[in-house]
Design an enzyme around this catalytic site. Structure first.
Site, PDB file in Angstrom:
ATOM      1  N   GLY A  37       1.234   5.281   5.641  1.00 54.46           N
ATOM      2  CA  GLY A  37      -0.072   5.266   4.873  1.00 54.46           C
ATOM      3  C   GLY A  37      -1.274   4.573   5.814  1.00 54.46           C
ATOM      4  O   GLY A  37      -2.367   4.461   5.263  1.00 54.46           O
ATOM      5  N   GLU A  73      -0.374  -4.944   6.478  1.00 58.19           N
ATOM      6  CA  GLU A  73       0.889  -5.214   5.579  1.00 58.19           C
ATOM      7  C   GLU A  73       1.798  -6.151   6.275  1.00 58.19           C
ATOM      8  O   GLU A  73       2.398  -6.978   5.530  1.00 58.19           O
ATOM      9  CB  GLU A  73       1.707  -3.737   5.427  1.00 58.19           C
ATOM     10  CG  GLU A  73       1.006  -2.843   4.571  1.00 58.19           C
ATOM     11  CD  GLU A  73       1.732  -1.387   4.608  1.00 58.19           C
ATOM     12  OE1 GLU A  73       1.559  -0.695   3.501  1.00 58.19           O
ATOM     13  OE2 GLU A  73       2.076  -1.059   5.343  1.00 58.19           O
ATOM     14  N   SER A 122       0.815  -1.289  -0.041  1.00 59.14           N
ATOM     15  CA  SER A 122      -0.014   0.078   0.163  1.00 59.14           C
ATOM     16  C   SER A 122       0.836   1.309   0.053  1.00 59.14           C
ATOM     17  O   SER A 122       1.969   1.315   0.368  1.00 59.14           O
ATOM     18  CB  SER A 122      -0.999   0.133   1.235  1.00 59.14           C
ATOM     19  OG  SER A 122      -1.840  -1.164   1.532  1.00 59.14           O
TER      20      SER A 122
HETATM   21  C1  5RP Z   1       1.778   2.272   4.209  1.00 61.12           C
HETATM   22  C2  5RP Z   1       3.034   2.082   4.066  1.00 61.12           C
HETATM   23  C3  5RP Z   1       3.653   2.541   2.715  1.00 61.12           C
HETATM   24  O1  5RP Z   1       4.532   1.510   2.131  1.00 61.12           O
HETATM   25  C4  5RP Z   1       4.775   3.582   2.997  1.00 61.12           C
HETATM   26  O2  5RP Z   1       4.337   4.601   3.918  1.00 61.12           O
HETATM   27  C5  5RP Z   1       5.411   4.087   1.904  1.00 61.12           C
HETATM   28  O3  5RP Z   1       4.535   4.763   1.005  1.00 61.12           O
HETATM   29  P1  5RP Z   1       4.832   5.843  -0.046  1.00 61.12           P
HETATM   30  O4  5RP Z   1       5.236   4.688  -1.237  1.00 61.12           O
HETATM   31  O5  5RP Z   1       3.594   6.299  -0.189  1.00 61.12           O
HETATM   32  O6  5RP Z   1       6.004   6.699   0.122  1.00 61.12           O
HETATM   33  O7  5RP Z   1       3.895   1.502   4.910  1.00 61.12           O
HETATM   34  O8  5RP Z   1       1.390   1.693   5.225  1.00 61.12           O
END
Ligand code: 5RP
Length: 243
Positions: free
Chosen positions: A101, A107, A29
């Site tokens: 996120g 995850e 995600s």
């Molecule tokens: C969501 C996550 C994402 O993988 C992490 O925040 C990286 O996000 P982005 O690719 O938007 O930089 O752990 O929970």
């Protein structure tokens, strides 16, 4: 895969390129994972790949279906062949902080079911020590949220309960809250993770240990692959702990 696009897209395209027909794939995600799912959808259509997936969030599941990728429930499958996800920080021992996120619990559950873990990042996410630029997201029950937050503070964290842009409580897909925990200096990340996991009300943390085998680092026009065999072992590495 395309030579165009910003660094995160390069990492995402490289990750999608690792998927072969017949694979069961964990889909991460975040914005990088979103690019990866789009690239994977194109690859599936172009090369007529037969793949199935398990998603780490509702939004990823929705996108994957829109891209024509079959999405299964985790409990309906056994081991995943590969899991492709982003991260917020990666240390020299391939330990991660994830969860910016807000999908960290799902995850981690999906990643734990995979044989190979691929992490897509851009160079600035590589750090000497975890927690330098990022708080550690901790997924907690909304029941007794303030009590749990106080217990986290008692461990030395500066805490902040995550809110949405309209000022309401942020809730994960599972309906839980997130407390972002900042520590001044994290000496022993595995020990800190255990202490956080032991707090009543905590479901899981954004510290991912032993869940990154391959790093794909995106740069303008290219991606670099770095395998964990070249990483600096940490005290929680299976090879050192004998686990
Ligand atoms: C969501 C996550 C994402 O993988 C992490 O925040 C990286 O996000 P982005 O690719 O938007 O930089 O752990 O929970």
């Amino acid at each position: 895969m395309s030579q165009n696009g910003p660094p995160k897209v390069q990492a995402a395209h490289a990750a999608a390129g690792l998927v072969e027909s017949g694979m069961l794939v964990g889909l991460g995600s975040g914005t990088t994972a979103t690019e990866m799912v789009r690239a994977l959808g194109r690859r599936v259509r172009e090369y007529h790949l037969h793949i199935q997936s398990v998603a780490t969030s509702n939004s990823t599941a929705e996108l994957a279906r829109a891209e024509g990728i079959t999405v299964r429930e985790l409990d309906d499958v056994d081991e995943l062949d590969i899991c492709l996800d982003g991260a917020d920080e990666v240390d020299p021992s391939f330990r991660l902080i994830k969860g910016r996120g807000g999908a960290l619990l799902r995850e981690k559950i999906v990643a734990a079911a995979a044989r190979v873990h691929v992490t897509m990042i851009t160079p600035e996410k590589r750090v000497d020590r975890l927690g330098k630029s990022m708080p550690i997201p901790v997924e907690v029950s909304t029941v007794g949220l303030r009590h749990t937050e106080r217990r986290l503070r008692a461990l030395g964290a500066q805490t902040s309960v995550r809110m949405t842009s309209d000022g309401s409580l942020f809730r994960t897909d599972g309906g839980n809250a997130i407390v972002d925990c900042r520590f001044t200096d994290i000496d022993d990340v595995a020990a800190l993770d255990s202490r956080l996991q032991n707090v009543v009300g905590v479901f899981d943390t954004g510290i991912f240990l032993g869940l990154c085998d391959v790093l794909l680092v995106g740069y303008p026009g290219r991606a670099e692959r770095i395998d964990k065999s070249s990483a600096i072992p940490s005290s929680d590495s299976p090879s050192l702990s004998g686990a």
